[in-house]
Design an enzyme around this catalytic site. Structure first.
Site, PDB file in Angstrom:
ATOM      1  N   LEU A  65       0.929  -1.302  -0.147  1.00 36.41           N
ATOM      2  CA  LEU A  65      -0.014   0.024   0.065  1.00 36.41           C
ATOM      3  C   LEU A  65       0.858   1.285  -0.042  1.00 36.41           C
ATOM      4  O   LEU A  65       1.765   1.431   0.992  1.00 36.41           O
ATOM      5  CB  LEU A  65      -0.956  -0.090   0.983  1.00 36.41           C
ATOM      6  CG  LEU A  65      -1.930   1.301   1.394  1.00 36.41           C
ATOM      7  CD1 LEU A  65      -2.967   1.179   0.295  1.00 36.41           C
ATOM      8  CD2 LEU A  65      -2.509   1.249   2.878  1.00 36.41           C
ATOM      9  N   HIS A  80       6.812   1.534  11.250  1.00 35.66           N
ATOM     10  CA  HIS A  80       7.347   2.668  10.766  1.00 35.66           C
ATOM     11  C   HIS A  80       6.652   3.909  11.014  1.00 35.66           C
ATOM     12  O   HIS A  80       5.075   3.584  10.728  1.00 35.66           O
ATOM     13  CB  HIS A  80       7.865   2.251   9.265  1.00 35.66           C
ATOM     14  CG  HIS A  80       8.532   3.280   8.602  1.00 35.66           C
ATOM     15  ND1 HIS A  80       8.194   4.473   8.216  1.00 35.66           N
ATOM     16  CD2 HIS A  80       9.941   3.148   8.440  1.00 35.66           C
ATOM     17  CE1 HIS A  80       9.266   5.043   7.792  1.00 35.66           C
ATOM     18  NE2 HIS A  80      10.438   4.360   7.611  1.00 35.66           N
TER      19      HIS A  80
END
Length: 352
Positions: free
Chosen positions: A125, A229
């Protein structure tokens, strides 16, 4: 207008550009021409119904149809771990006790497992920064779930997502630095690239098979176990809204969290509906217009649009002719749709 569709060979240049923008550390999208060509070919076979049904790649792109540019990506990978091992760390608890010391102690450990073998993974994505506007990232993410709702037999009962783990500004992973590097003697980005381009056999060859006590790792490594992240945090939040849950599995390299859910329990799958579609503007509608994610339901020529529409008393979805053409449908074709945003009043009870 933005349209999601299967990737094609002529998307290669744009996909290489996206890889460059993504940067290092995203294993499913390396900046490698041969890897992209292989992925595109695999996806074409899957959407054509010609792939091995146990292990397939459904890779879709977001196209700005005004420019023809590919500006985002999203994908589904079925049968993970069947063609090559799919490793994770499982965070679990070991309990030790001593009657002599009258003591019970608990210790968290990392154990290398293949528990997701055969599952379906969603991933890849990404949206170019200039297109990160309200609703667009959600469109990319939820498109995969409409594909599952349209063709549930193509996907496993367990759906998982592996989120990119936390890294510093230089792209270094504290977990890799204090753990993986000890066994592989290679830098984090080199290990990620090797896994992406050559497979994960080297992990099986070199990684220890016994549990690793988390308390023995430096604090910097402990703190990032299960931490996404910074750029992955929005994607994780979207998945949580769909019902995905963290159950203790993390990435072997950077410690990023993996989340999972039963396919039929995904909120978008449950909330989606089928209907006939029309551009007839003379029929009375509910008087409310909403943004919908709409799929054409045709695997070989799959298309999804994010478009405003209204519903009439017969349950038909009213859109304009440009959206009908973008979905490559004819009047009164059956589609699948799900609400993307809250309903809002329209000036009259007709489709504008």
């Amino acid at each position: 207008m933005l349209i999601i569709r299967p990737c094609q060979p002529n998307d290669l240049h744009d996909l290489m550009h996206i890889s460059a923008v993504v940067g290092r550390g995203m294993t499913s999208m390396p900046a490698d021409k041969a890897a992209w060509e292989s992925k595109i070919t695999a996806s074409q076979k899957a959407f054509a119904g010609e792939a091995d049904t146990s292990s397939s790649t459904y890779f879709m792109v977001l196209e700005d149809n005004e420019t023809g540019q590919v500006v985002g990506t999203t994908a589904i990978y079925t049968g993970i771990g069947l063609s090559q091992p799919f490793y994770s760390y499982k965070v679990s608890t070991l309990v030790s006790s001593s009657q002599q010391l009258d003591m019970i102690r608990q210790a968290k450990v990392l154990s290398m497992v293949n528990d997701y073998t055969g599952a379906t993974e969603i991933g890849s994505l990404f949206l170019l920064p200039e297109y990160r506007k309200p609703g667009v990232g959600q469109f990319l993410s939820r498109a995969r779930f409409l594909l599952m709702a349209d063709f549930p037999h193509l996907f496993a009962d367990t759906i998982m997502a592996e989120l990119r783990g936390w890294q510093d500004e230089a792209g270094n992973s504290p977990l890799w630095q204090h753990l993986g590097h000890k066994f592989f003697a290679m830098e984090f980005q080199e290990a990620v690239r090797t896994a992406a381009l050559e497979g994960s056999q080297f992990i099986s060859d070199m990684m220890p098979k016994y549990p690793i006590y988390i308390d023995l790792l430096p604090e910097a490594a402990r703190e990032v176990i299960g931490k996404p992240h910074d750029s992955s945090a929005p994607a994780l939040n979207m998945l949580k809204k769909e019902g995905f849950q963290f159950t203790g599995y993390v990435d072997l390299f950077d410690g990023g969290p993996s989340v999972q859910i039963a396919r039929d329990e995904i909120h978008t799958v449950q909330q989606s509906r089928t209907a006939d579609i029309t551009t007839d503007q003379t029929t009375e509608t509910t008087g409310l217009q909403q943004d919908y994610i709409i799929s054409n339901g045709k695997l070989a020529n799959y298309r999804l649009a994010l478009a405003p529409a209204s519903v009439d008393a017969k349950g038909q979805l009213h859109i304009d002719t440009a959206q009908l053409d973008a979905l490559q449908l004819s009047e009164h074709a059956q589609i699948r749709y799900v609400e993307a945003r809250k309903a809002r009043p329209v000036s009259n009870a007709k489709v504008a």
